[in-house]
Enzyme design. Structure first.
Site, mmCIF file in Angstrom:
data_model
loop_
_atom_site.group_PDB
_atom_site.id
_atom_site.type_symbol
_atom_site.label_atom_id
_atom_site.label_comp_id
_atom_site.label_asym_id
_atom_site.label_seq_id
_atom_site.Cartn_x
_atom_site.Cartn_y
_atom_site.Cartn_z
ATOM 1 C CG HIS A 29 20.822 -24.308 -1.343
ATOM 2 N ND1 HIS A 29 20.160 -25.177 -2.187
ATOM 3 C CD2 HIS A 29 20.551 -23.060 -1.814
ATOM 4 C CE1 HIS A 29 19.531 -24.480 -3.111
ATOM 5 N NE2 HIS A 29 19.758 -23.193 -2.910
ATOM 6 C CD GLU A 30 21.230 -19.638 -0.230
ATOM 7 O OE1 GLU A 30 21.758 -18.919 -1.112
ATOM 8 O OE2 GLU A 30 20.071 -20.092 -0.339
ATOM 9 C CG HIS A 33 23.448 -20.472 -4.832
ATOM 10 N ND1 HIS A 33 23.042 -21.010 -6.034
ATOM 11 C CD2 HIS A 33 22.402 -20.638 -3.975
ATOM 12 C CE1 HIS A 33 21.809 -21.478 -5.911
ATOM 13 N NE2 HIS A 33 21.402 -21.277 -4.662
ATOM 14 C CG ASP A 119 18.420 -21.872 -6.465
ATOM 15 O OD1 ASP A 119 18.815 -20.701 -6.333
ATOM 16 O OD2 ASP A 119 18.578 -22.738 -5.589
#
Length: 186
Positions: A29-30, A33, A119
């Site tokens: 997930h990170e 980004h 987010d």
């Protein structure tokens, strides 16, 4: 350890496996980004993983609101992509596929709650900023976050989910000083 004591070795092993799947999903997930930031030539200083989530320390959220929105949406998009990829494995009943799919859907949805600096809070801010200005949009996003932090703590108590309480407290602690800072700006 709790699973080992209460339910035995097999249960403890399953808990460790699910924990590792969650850890991997948070990391990806990170990274989502960070990779979207890279599309805009924005550097990521670091990615830090915590027991309750992670933070990609991006040098800036973009030159404009669309870039900020895309960077914020990239993390949940990774979770939904991972969940989608996992569906065939769920159908053929591969061990831990259902848990992995569920964790990623839950992470994707949870991160879209409009609680700043999660987010969803960043997306909310980036949508409002062109209409009402960055300062006012950030103030609203921070107020929403404080509301969500209290809701998370209450829901945590009702459903007996301590991790949600920790997230609620974390959001509250980081947004109170932010609210005070923003109030001084006008």
């Amino acid at each position: 350890l709790f699973q080992l004591i209460s339910a035995g070795f097999q249960s403890a092993l399953s808990a460790v496996a699910v924990g590792l799947l969650l850890f991997g999903s948070v990391a990806l997930h990170e990274i989502g980004h960070a990779m979207m930031a890279r599309v805009y030539d924005i550097k990521t200083r670091s990615i830090t993983l915590y027991p309750f989530g992670g933070i990609a320390l991006i040098e800036g959220m973009g030159e404009n609101d669309q870039q900020e929105r895309n960077i914020a949406l990239a993390g949940p998009a990774v979770n939904f992509l991972l969940a989608g990829i996992t569906v065939p494995f769920v159908i053929i009943n591969i061990p831990f596929a259902m848990e992995f799919c569920f964790l990623n859907v839950l992470m994707g949805v949870f991160n879209l709650f409009p609680a700043y600096p999660m987010d969803g809070g960043r997306v909310l801010r980036s949508i409002m900023a062109p209409r009402i200005g960055s300062l006012k949009a950030t103030k609203i996003a921070v107020k929403m976050s404080l509301i969500f932090s209290i809701m998370f703590c209450i829901i945590s108590y009702v459903v007996k989910w301590p991790a949600l309480f920790i997230i609620g407290i974390f959001l509250f602690i980081i947004n109170i000083p932010e609210k005070k800072r923003l109030d001084k700006l006008g």
